[in-house]
Design a protein around this motif. Sequence first.
Motif, mmCIF file in Angstrom:
data_model
loop_
_atom_site.group_PDB
_atom_site.id
_atom_site.type_symbol
_atom_site.label_atom_id
_atom_site.label_comp_id
_atom_site.label_asym_id
_atom_site.label_seq_id
_atom_site.Cartn_x
_atom_site.Cartn_y
_atom_site.Cartn_z
ATOM 1 N N TYR A 802 0.833 -1.200 0.000
ATOM 2 C CA TYR A 802 0.000 0.000 0.000
ATOM 3 C C TYR A 802 0.867 1.249 0.000
ATOM 4 N N LYS A 803 0.573 2.150 -0.933
ATOM 5 C CA LYS A 803 1.259 3.433 -1.085
ATOM 6 C C LYS A 803 2.733 3.279 -1.480
ATOM 7 N N LYS A 804 3.079 2.149 -2.096
ATOM 8 C CA LYS A 804 4.422 1.954 -2.653
ATOM 9 C C LYS A 804 4.377 2.290 -4.139
ATOM 10 N N VAL A 805 5.064 3.345 -4.540
ATOM 11 C CA VAL A 805 4.941 3.855 -5.902
ATOM 12 C C VAL A 805 5.375 2.822 -6.939
ATOM 13 N N GLY A 806 6.498 2.171 -6.695
ATOM 14 C CA GLY A 806 7.001 1.203 -7.659
ATOM 15 C C GLY A 806 6.047 0.047 -7.878
ATOM 16 N N ILE A 807 5.514 -0.498 -6.776
ATOM 17 C CA ILE A 807 4.572 -1.613 -6.881
ATOM 18 C C ILE A 807 3.268 -1.146 -7.526
ATOM 19 N N THR A 808 2.821 0.058 -7.175
ATOM 20 C CA THR A 808 1.592 0.601 -7.773
ATOM 21 C C THR A 808 1.724 0.685 -9.291
ATOM 22 N N GLN A 809 2.894 1.124 -9.761
ATOM 23 C CA GLN A 809 3.123 1.209 -11.203
ATOM 24 C C GLN A 809 3.019 -0.175 -11.861
ATOM 25 N N GLN A 810 3.594 -1.180 -11.212
ATOM 26 C CA GLN A 810 3.541 -2.538 -11.755
ATOM 27 C C GLN A 810 2.106 -3.056 -11.818
ATOM 28 N N VAL A 811 1.342 -2.793 -10.752
ATOM 29 C CA VAL A 811 -0.022 -3.313 -10.691
ATOM 30 C C VAL A 811 -0.929 -2.568 -11.677
ATOM 31 N N LEU A 812 -0.705 -1.271 -11.863
ATOM 32 C CA LEU A 812 -1.442 -0.538 -12.893
ATOM 33 C C LEU A 812 -1.226 -1.181 -14.258
ATOM 34 N N SER A 813 0.016 -1.515 -14.552
ATOM 35 C CA SER A 813 0.333 -2.148 -15.833
ATOM 36 C C SER A 813 -0.282 -3.539 -15.924
ATOM 37 N N GLN A 814 -0.217 -4.294 -14.817
ATOM 38 C CA GLN A 814 -0.739 -5.666 -14.794
ATOM 39 C C GLN A 814 -2.214 -5.709 -15.169
ATOM 40 N N PHE A 815 -2.971 -4.707 -14.714
ATOM 41 C CA PHE A 815 -4.418 -4.707 -14.974
ATOM 42 C C PHE A 815 -4.817 -3.710 -16.063
ATOM 43 N N ASN A 816 -3.852 -3.359 -16.897
ATOM 44 C CA ASN A 816 -4.116 -2.542 -18.090
ATOM 45 C C ASN A 816 -4.784 -1.208 -17.759
ATOM 46 N N LEU A 817 -4.232 -0.517 -16.767
ATOM 47 C CA LEU A 817 -4.811 0.745 -16.333
ATOM 48 C C LEU A 817 -3.865 1.931 -16.515
ATOM 49 N N LEU A 818 -2.736 1.721 -17.183
ATOM 50 C CA LEU A 818 -1.879 2.845 -17.522
ATOM 51 C C LEU A 818 -2.525 3.666 -18.631
ATOM 52 N N GLY A 819 -2.154 4.938 -18.725
ATOM 53 C CA GLY A 819 -2.777 5.815 -19.695
ATOM 54 C C GLY A 819 -2.738 5.279 -21.114
ATOM 55 N N ASP A 820 -1.592 4.717 -21.512
ATOM 56 C CA ASP A 820 -1.446 4.210 -22.871
ATOM 57 C C ASP A 820 -2.234 2.926 -23.121
ATOM 58 N N GLN A 821 -2.749 2.300 -22.057
ATOM 59 C CA GLN A 821 -3.472 1.036 -22.204
ATOM 60 C C GLN A 821 -4.992 1.214 -22.271
ATOM 61 N N ILE A 822 -5.488 2.340 -21.824
ATOM 62 C CA ILE A 822 -6.935 2.518 -21.643
ATOM 63 C C ILE A 822 -7.696 2.337 -22.956
ATOM 64 N N VAL A 823 -7.286 3.055 -23.995
ATOM 65 C CA VAL A 823 -8.029 3.012 -25.255
ATOM 66 C C VAL A 823 -8.004 1.609 -25.859
ATOM 67 N N ASP A 824 -6.831 0.968 -25.886
ATOM 68 C CA ASP A 824 -6.710 -0.352 -26.505
ATOM 69 C C ASP A 824 -7.505 -1.418 -25.758
ATOM 70 N N CYS A 825 -7.536 -1.333 -24.435
ATOM 71 C CA CYS A 825 -8.121 -2.421 -23.626
ATOM 72 C C CYS A 825 -9.612 -2.257 -23.359
ATOM 73 N N TYR A 826 -10.116 -1.014 -23.335
ATOM 74 C CA TYR A 826 -11.490 -0.816 -22.852
ATOM 75 C C TYR A 826 -12.399 -0.104 -23.855
ATOM 76 N N THR A 827 -11.921 0.099 -25.071
ATOM 77 C CA THR A 827 -12.779 0.680 -26.106
ATOM 78 C C THR A 827 -12.716 -0.188 -27.357
ATOM 79 N N THR A 828 -13.706 -0.001 -28.211
ATOM 80 C CA THR A 828 -13.777 -0.773 -29.450
ATOM 81 C C THR A 828 -14.092 0.166 -30.610
ATOM 82 N N PRO A 829 -13.657 -0.185 -31.827
ATOM 83 C CA PRO A 829 -14.043 0.647 -32.979
ATOM 84 C C PRO A 829 -15.556 0.567 -33.207
ATOM 85 N N TYR A 830 -16.084 1.497 -33.968
ATOM 86 C CA TYR A 830 -17.510 1.519 -34.289
ATOM 87 C C TYR A 830 -17.766 0.908 -35.655
#
Length: 833
Positions: A802-830
């Motif tokens: 909890y509140k460990k920056v390095g681990i938080t960064q890893q877990v954000l990436s693990q669950f596809n929640l980094l800024g660069d991952q949002i569009v690819d993982c949670y949106t679809t073309p029309y």
Amino acid sequence: MIDFSKLGKQSQSSSIEPRDIFMALPEKSEYYEYPRDVQSEVWKQWFESRDNKNTIIKMNTGSGKTVVGLTILQSCLAEGKGPAVYVVPDTYLIKQVCNEAKKLGVKTTQDEDDYDFIMKRAILVINIHKLINGKSVFGMRRSNNVEIGSALIDDAHACIETIGSQFMVKIPSTNDAYNEIEELFDSTLKTYSEQKYQEIVKQHDPYSTMLIPFWSWQEKTQDVRNVLNKYREDDNIKFHLPLIDIYLSICNCIISASDIEITPKCIPINKIQSFEQAERRIFMSATLADDSVFVTSLGLKTTELSNIITPDKASDIGDRLLLFPQVINKKLSDVDIKTILKSLSQEYNVVVIVPSYKRKDFWEDEADLIMDYQTIYDGVAKLKSGHVGLAVLVNKYDGIDLPDEACRILVIDGLPNMRSEYNSFIQSVNPSSKELLREQIQKVEQGMGRGVRSNNDYCVAVLMGKGLSDIIIRANGKQYFSKATQKQFELSQQLWDQICEENQTPSLEEIFSLADYSLRKPRNKDWIKVSKDVLSSVSYDTQPHFDSISVAFRNAFEKASISQYSDAVKIIEKVKNATTDERTKGYLMQIMAEYINFINPAEAQQLLLSGIQYNLGILRPIQGIQCNKLINKTTSQAQAVVDYIVENHLDPNNYVIKINAILENIAFTQNTASHFEAAIKEIALALGFVSSRPEFERGKGPDNLWGIGNNKYLVIECKNGTITDTIKKHDCNQLNGSKIWFENEYKGNAFFCTPIMIHNSCVFDYACSPDPSTRIITPVLLDKFRNNVSKFVENITKVGTYKKVGITQQVLSQFNLLGDQIVDCYTTPYTIK
């Protein structure tokens, strides 16, 4: 035939003390042979202070309040302080009070023209609607109003909700008056927010509302009055307008596609002259923790309420064990809880209180009985007469008795609704409003009291919904429970702690096994003893507690009602300067501006401009403001997540509760647009992005704007109430317009945006021309996002992470929640149909 032997004789008892009157009642039932200790204690205190005009009596539900009230009024009659009126929240309780009086041997009537009432020998029992309406016989006639000497308001907090609705003019859109008032403000609404205007007036969006700007409302008050007078014989107007007519200029007006709602800032209760002039007014309520409502809604002065009458101890309340499954185990769903409650209903009567008909639908497949205001009387009778199973009660938190086997498990499902559209507006602008938090918590406690109606009664109260857990636990709403309920909550929490020590995520069966200590026969003696012991040490608080902002609102309203606007401003300014919460400060500056506008319109606009620095949700000034660009943070996303946790003072448990409450509002559900958009903004902040609501905060732009780093932005339009198979042209044009808005606001800075629509479908109608870069978040993808956020939170709240920056960064990436991952993982073309 006249019986002359009765003439000239005095009553056998000349005592005016309530206990003596009770003991001397010649026709009372054997059940009332002796009063309870708590009743005698209250009678004694009241009698000693009976000459006060206003008295508050607090007694727990099931402690014999009705007998106390009837006997007090009988004492008033004996002392010559009649006529006496007993007021209850609804018609159902009129019958209940009259039946109780009959058993007691006290004469009552429901007719103000009754001979015995006129002669001050019988108590008039009425509901609050009868006392307070625009045609009230108790003060709204030009002459011959029914006099009141002593009035007793029972279940005062429940009555206040009805009082608020009586002092409100609500005009449905089917009424011609709606159209004429809307036309008065047509240009104002267009200028203030073209998008909102289109949604409400042209598209008839059932979920959009607008507060008419005060400068326009004040300017056209007389025009509004003329329209209302034109239709004053309409039932929506004639019973309400006379109560607020002279206060119209200092009212709030909310317009939606369904109705126009006009409400005063506080309740001018003095309009009911007979009630205002009554020599004695007694307010009986449950033992709730905040008394501000007596000031804001009933006009009592804080100086009048130096002492509150209560029993000596809180031992008059029954045994109540509380369960909060989704706080004990964050993974449990509403469906899980519904399933186990249905199972328990095979043995016990389970009563579920839901806030709306919409939520009623969730239970309908398992309900054995559904009750609303039309069927409640028959439904309660069935529950009292035997086993029913699982019963659902729609939006009724007070005024009914469900003793003993009628209700052994009482469920509060979700947050109670706001009393008015204006309150919903306040909640959106100032979520930290103590007044609204207090109102909802007190309503929850009233609901919890339905299942425990005497000292010997017992019940398990189940609290459901992440929104409810958010305000009770994270926002510390439990401080607004009465002392006795706080003790029961703390005791129950100790039980939860013990099962969590054995298993950090106990099953639903393990959680509900705690209920056996209270319910299973023979009942557990150890539980009964500890339950009684914690209450035996609780003394009622006899000192009133007031929220300074609520009191300031009342005092300012009274100054403004006599055109002393400068004094009203000074009163609000004092509490504004004292508050440390920025959003509250900004909201108070809007209230100040409303009063200043009467004497200096230019200064009012400047004050709004200053207030927006603290709260972007308040009204924008006429001249508009420059849009402050949403600039991405220079820190890493993970660091921003940790900063969010620190800034909100969140320990691991409260962090989980807060995020779960946000995620609960991120769902495809109709009539939730405002909550959905607020949640979309808040979840972005929690994930370390920057976020705003341009359309809400400035009247132009998209519903949501996310800055996800590297000069990249998401322009988001939220259509979470949609159920259509395709995306309509209007929604397509709105998203295209929001992208153009972004390009105009952020031009020349190498910023890039992706237009995103949250919609039930990813297929545009054939007539649509979406921007080629458009992406869609469908219900499936939204669920995927919510689930991954939950997993992220679960993982970073583990011990050592909890509140460990390095681990938080890893877990954000693990669950596809980094800024660069949002569009690819949670949106679809029309696609286009």
